[in-house]
Structure formats: C-alpha cells, structure tokens
Enzyme design. Structure first.
Site, PDB file in Angstrom:
ATOM      1  N   GLY A   1       0.845  -1.177   0.000  1.00 52.35           N
ATOM      2  CA  GLY A   1       0.000   0.000   0.000  1.00 52.35           C
ATOM      3  C   GLY A   1       0.876   1.220   0.000  1.00 52.35           C
ATOM      4  O   GLY A   1       1.418   1.620   1.031  1.00 52.35           O
ATOM      5  N   THR A   2       1.072   1.781  -1.157  1.00 52.86           N
ATOM      6  CA  THR A   2       1.990   2.895  -1.263  1.00 52.86           C
ATOM      7  C   THR A   2       1.908   3.445  -2.672  1.00 52.86           C
ATOM      8  O   THR A   2       1.293   2.830  -3.536  1.00 52.86           O
ATOM      9  CB  THR A   2       3.432   2.417  -0.971  1.00 52.86           C
ATOM     10  OG1 THR A   2       4.274   3.548  -0.880  1.00 52.86           O
ATOM     11  CG2 THR A   2       3.935   1.531  -2.075  1.00 52.86           C
ATOM     12  N   THR A   3       2.499   4.615  -2.889  1.00 53.42           N
ATOM     13  CA  THR A   3       2.692   5.087  -4.257  1.00 53.42           C
ATOM     14  C   THR A   3       4.121   5.579  -4.391  1.00 53.42           C
ATOM     15  O   THR A   3       4.542   6.463  -3.636  1.00 53.42           O
ATOM     16  CB  THR A   3       1.754   6.267  -4.605  1.00 53.42           C
ATOM     17  OG1 THR A   3       0.434   5.927  -4.237  1.00 53.42           O
ATOM     18  CG2 THR A   3       1.823   6.566  -6.082  1.00 53.42           C
TER      19      THR A   3
ATOM     20  N   LYS B   1      10.204   6.594   2.284  1.00 50.52           N
ATOM     21  CA  LYS B   1      10.115   5.541   1.285  1.00 50.52           C
ATOM     22  C   LYS B   1      11.180   5.666   0.205  1.00 50.52           C
ATOM     23  O   LYS B   1      11.271   4.812  -0.668  1.00 50.52           O
ATOM     24  CB  LYS B   1       8.731   5.548   0.640  1.00 50.52           C
ATOM     25  CG  LYS B   1       7.661   5.173   1.635  1.00 50.52           C
ATOM     26  CD  LYS B   1       6.351   4.870   0.992  1.00 50.52           C
ATOM     27  CE  LYS B   1       5.285   4.742   2.073  1.00 50.52           C
ATOM     28  NZ  LYS B   1       3.976   4.441   1.548  1.00 50.52           N
TER      29      LYS B   1
ATOM     30  N   SER C   1       0.026   0.455  -4.633  1.00 52.67           N
ATOM     31  CA  SER C   1      -1.427   0.420  -4.829  1.00 52.67           C
ATOM     32  C   SER C   1      -1.922   1.696  -5.495  1.00 52.67           C
ATOM     33  O   SER C   1      -2.956   1.706  -6.154  1.00 52.67           O
ATOM     34  CB  SER C   1      -2.138   0.214  -3.491  1.00 52.67           C
ATOM     35  OG  SER C   1      -1.712   1.211  -2.593  1.00 52.67           O
TER      36      SER C   1
END
Lengths: 248, 272
Positions: free
Chosen positions: B55-57, B88, B185
C-alpha cells in the site's frame, strides 16, 4: 630445512614458503614470455620450442584469450595454466552476467592472483606452477594494460616485462631500450626483446597483438619479416660503428 | 507422498571443504520446510499475508536532465494508518536512490545491504558501480530468496558513467530497465497523471512538479497512500531532495476553496 617444505601451509623458521619458491623455480624453467605495452597496443611474445614433426602445432597455442578484450601468456606448467585459464574465462563471463559489463584487466588479474594465492594457503594442495602475463584494454576507458602474476599470488602492472627462461636478460634489455611506442614499433620492440634469448625465426616464437579491436595472432611469415627487419637494422648499426674510424 | 522440495533449493553449489577452493556464487540459505499437512496452502497464505502491504505510491522517471524520484509516506496495516511519515526513498549512496514498496523491513534491510555491496565494489575496483550492476546485484539476491516470503517492489535510480539509469526490481526476481515506472497500490492513478504530462525535455522544475502532482493524485484516490509527497532529483553530481509537501496542503494548493458569492448577508441586529 627439509622438514619445512612438506605441507606448504607451514612457514620455515626464516620466513620462507618453500613450495612457493619451488614453484617459482618451475617458472624459471618454463619457456620465455615477454609483454610490451604501447600507447594503443599491447604485444605478447612467447618462445616456441620446435614442434615435433608429427605434432599438430595449431593445438599448442601459447597465447590465449580470456575474453574479447583480454589475452594471457604464461611460463611454467602448461597443465596448471589450462586449469587457471578455464577458471578465469568462467569468471569473465560471470562478471558480464552479474554486472552487465566486461571485466577490467585489473579485475581479472586480481582474480587470477587471488586464485593462485588461495592454493598457497590451503591443506593438501600445491601452488600453481606458473606466472602469467595478462594484457588487454579496459572497457569504456580504452586504456591498454599489462599485468604480471606469479605463484605466490602477487600481481602488478608493467610497461614491459618478461617471465620464464632467461627473463632477467630480457628484462635488462627492455629496461635499456624501452620507450613509449605505438603500433608496429611496439611489436618490433617485443620481438627484439624475445630474440635476445631465442633463436631467430618465425618458427621459434609466437607473437600476438592486442588492440582495441581484439587479439590478432601474427603468422609465421609476418614474424619472419619483422625479424629480418630487425636483423637488417642491427647490421646497419654495426656497420655505422665500424665506418667512422676508417674515415679518419 | 513425499513433497518435492527441490524447487526451494538454490541452484548454487553447496559449500563443502574441498569446494572452498572453487569460486562459486554465494549460496542462499537452505530453507527448512515447515511441518504442515497442506504445504501449498500454507505457502499461499503466507504470500497473501504480505501482498496487501504494497500500500503505497512510488514513481520514478528519466528525463533530459536526469532522474526524478517521488513517493508518498503512508504506512498502513489493513485499514489502520500506522504512520504518515515513513521514508520511502532510501539513499543507497550519494548517487543512487532506491524506493520502498512492499514490506518495509525487507526493503530497508536489502537496500542497506545493497549499499554495502556497492561500497565494497567501489573499494575493490576503484570505480563506482553502475546502476545496471547495482540493480542486478539486488535482483540476484531477491531471486535466490524467491518463494520465501520477501515482499519488495523497488526502483533503483541513479547516475553513472553512461548517464541516468532506472531499473525496476521485485521480490519475484524480476528486473526491468525503463524510462518511467510507478509501483504500489496508488500506481494506476500516478501513471494516469505521469503518462499524460510526461515529456523527455522538461526542466528540473517542470519534472518535479509533474512528479509531485502524480503522487498527490494517487494519494487523493488511494486510501493506502498519503502523508507527505517527497520529490528527489538525481543528476550528474548525485541526488538532491527537492521537496516534501503534505498532500493535504497540496490539495488546497491545486484546488483552492473558492469564496462563494453571497446573495443575502446576515447583519447583526442591534439589540432591540
């Protein structure tokens, strides 16, 4: 002394590893090999013992390539050489696979030297009985290099060097006569150095030339031609030495 | 029926006394198979457990001036937002960046490990490792742990002798070279904005704005992305952090609240 040369992992009281020194003796008995570095070319020359009549001389190549841009010549035990060369060739490809780049000359020399050293510090094995001359061009930078390794596992870069039989005389000659050369001049210098200790003629020496484009083995006719040129130059120098006194 | 676990064993030669002298590739640790009645089911469950964690961009793209790398900073555990300030974008070394998607621990550990390997390469070979080489080292390591539950979806971005480099590497063992990537995601939303606004010849400011917008739009629509949109630029002299904007504030910057026209105004009436 005799008690300290069985297992080579054992030092003698005066700090020698006898097995390594004996390996160096084996190298000294091997055929002469010379390497000369120029500005755009590196030349390897190896003494070739006259081939037995029934032997297929093409199967006895003394200068081999490790990759498209790296070649190796050696003096010493030829069977040991075969094993070392195979491992080096695998390492060249393995490097291409893991970092998608060809090896640099220094890298593969370090690898070969490291391998030779490992065998001086393990149980139940003997050192490789050969010294190698490794030449090549680094990828991207295109700088030519000449390296030498020996059975103890040390290596260093050279402008020109020799190993094997009579290497001291060849090295002395090179020290006296070396200068920065390129192309044909470098080839001539290498052959001149080798002819100091080897009988003249294309039959007795094998010469290979490494340029940015790759390795090229010189054929007998070419070597004979260059040897003849060298002879002619020598005679001219001799004649010039004799001439002036007469003029007086 | 005896389970065929040969697929779990790595193809590298087994270490033994004589083979000390054989220069082999380093072997991945042998994996002890857990004692269950249904091993395949167990494997599937284990993989499912880690899967939603991407779950990340994150995104990165190459343009004329170098590489632009951007990411959000939200960490979620199911529906719970566990952190809004996760880094990140991992600094492998002064000229290489890695992005994090998937398991945070896996990404952090293996990027640190890659940094060590890059430094050792530099010391041994007296020259920097290429982005190609670094990404290949990571991909090979991840491949040897394939099937053991690592979850890593990363992009390695850097500048080397051959110019800007960008590779996508994941824990399935895949490695792709490319000009534009987005992982996580929120990546479909980021791709929409990125692919629409991308031009090879942009200036650094234009590229940074494009990256920022793409992350913002992804955080707007994807619940698992949010927090701070960080933008890094990798140029010939290494990477530089350009900005870190809270996406909530970015929202009001892009879509400011318009004062609506008032038809009637309420006036305070003086006390009767």
């Amino acid at each position: 002394m005799a008690r300290y040369d069985r297992a080579i992992t054992v030092f003698s009281p005066d700090g020698h590893l006898f097995q390594v020194e004996y390996a160096l003796e084996a190298v000294r008995k091997g055929n002469a090999a010379v390497g000369v570095r120029g500005t755009d070319i590196v030349v390897l020359g190896v003494e070739k013992k006259s081939a037995a009549k029934l032997q297929d001389s093409r199967s006895v190549r003394k200068i081999v390539n490790l990759d498209d841009h790296i070649a190796l010549a050696c003096a010493g035990l030829k069977a040991d050489a075969r094993v070392l060369i195979n491992r080096a060739r695998i390492e060249c490809q393995s490097h291409r696979l893991t970092v998608e780049d060809p090896v640099t000359v220094e890298y593969i020399t370090r690898y070969i030297a490291g391998l030779q050293q490992k065998y001086t510090q393990s149980g139940g094995v003997r050192p490789f009985g050969l010294s190698t001359l490794i030449v090549g061009f680094d990828p991207y930078s295109g700088v030519p290099s000449l390296y030498q390794t020996d059975p103890s596992g040390t290596f260093s870069a050279w402008k020109a060097n020799a190993t094997g039989r009579n290497s001291n005389s060849i090295r002395e000659f090179l020290e006296k006569n070396y200068k920065e050369t390129s192309g044909q001049e470098t080839i001539k210098l290498a052959i001149r150095a080798l002819l100091e200790v080897v009988e003249s003629g294309g039959k007795n020496i094998e010469v290979a030339v490494m340029t940015k484009e790759g390795l090229r083995q010189l054929d007998e006719a070419e070597i004979d031609a260059i040897a003849a040129e060298i002879e002619a130059e020598k005679e001219a120098v001799e004649a010039a030495k004799k001439a002036p006194p007469k003029e007086k | 029926m005896k389970l065929d676990t040969s697929g779990l064993e790595s193809a590298a030669p087994v270490w033994g006394a004589p083979s000390e002298l054989v220069d082999g590739f380093s072997a991945a640790p042998l994996f002890e198979v857990p004692n269950t009645t249904d091993f395949d089911g167990f494997q599937k469950e284990a993989i499912q457990m880690v899967k939603p964690a991407k779950g990340t961009t994150t995104l990165a793209f190459i343009f004329k001036e170098g590489v632009m790398v951007a990411a959000d900073s939200r960490a979620s555990m199911g529906g719970y937002i566990s952190s809004q300030s996760v880094k990140k974008i991992i600094e492998i070394n002064p000229y290489m960046l890695g992005t994090m998607a998937g398991g945070a621990a896996d990404c952090q550990f293996w990027h640190r490990n890659l940094g060590i390997k890059c430094r050792l390469h530099e010391l041994a070979n007296k020259r920097r490792i290429s982005v190609t080489g670094a990404s290949k080292l990571l991909a090979n390591i991840l491949y040897s742990y394939r099937g053991m539950g690592l979850s890593v979806g990363t992009m390695i971005a850097g500048w080397d002798e051959t110019g800007p480099g960008l590779y996508y590497v994941d824990s399935e063992g895949g490695r792709l070279k490319g000009m534009r990537f987005s992982v996580g995601s929120g990546s479909p939303y980021a791709y929409g904005v990125l692919d629409n606004g991308y031009r090879y010849d942009m200036s650094v400011e234009e590229a940074a704005e494009l990256a920022r917008r793409a992350i913002y739009h992804a955080t707007f629509r994807d619940g698992a992305s949010g927090g701070v949109a960080s933008v890094y630029y990798v140029g010939p002299s290494g990477w530089k952090k350009l900005s870190g904007d809270d996406v909530g504030e970015l929202h009001y910057k892009y879509y400011p609240v318009m004062p609506s026209t008032v038809e009637q105004e309420m006036i305070e009436v003086a006390g009767a």
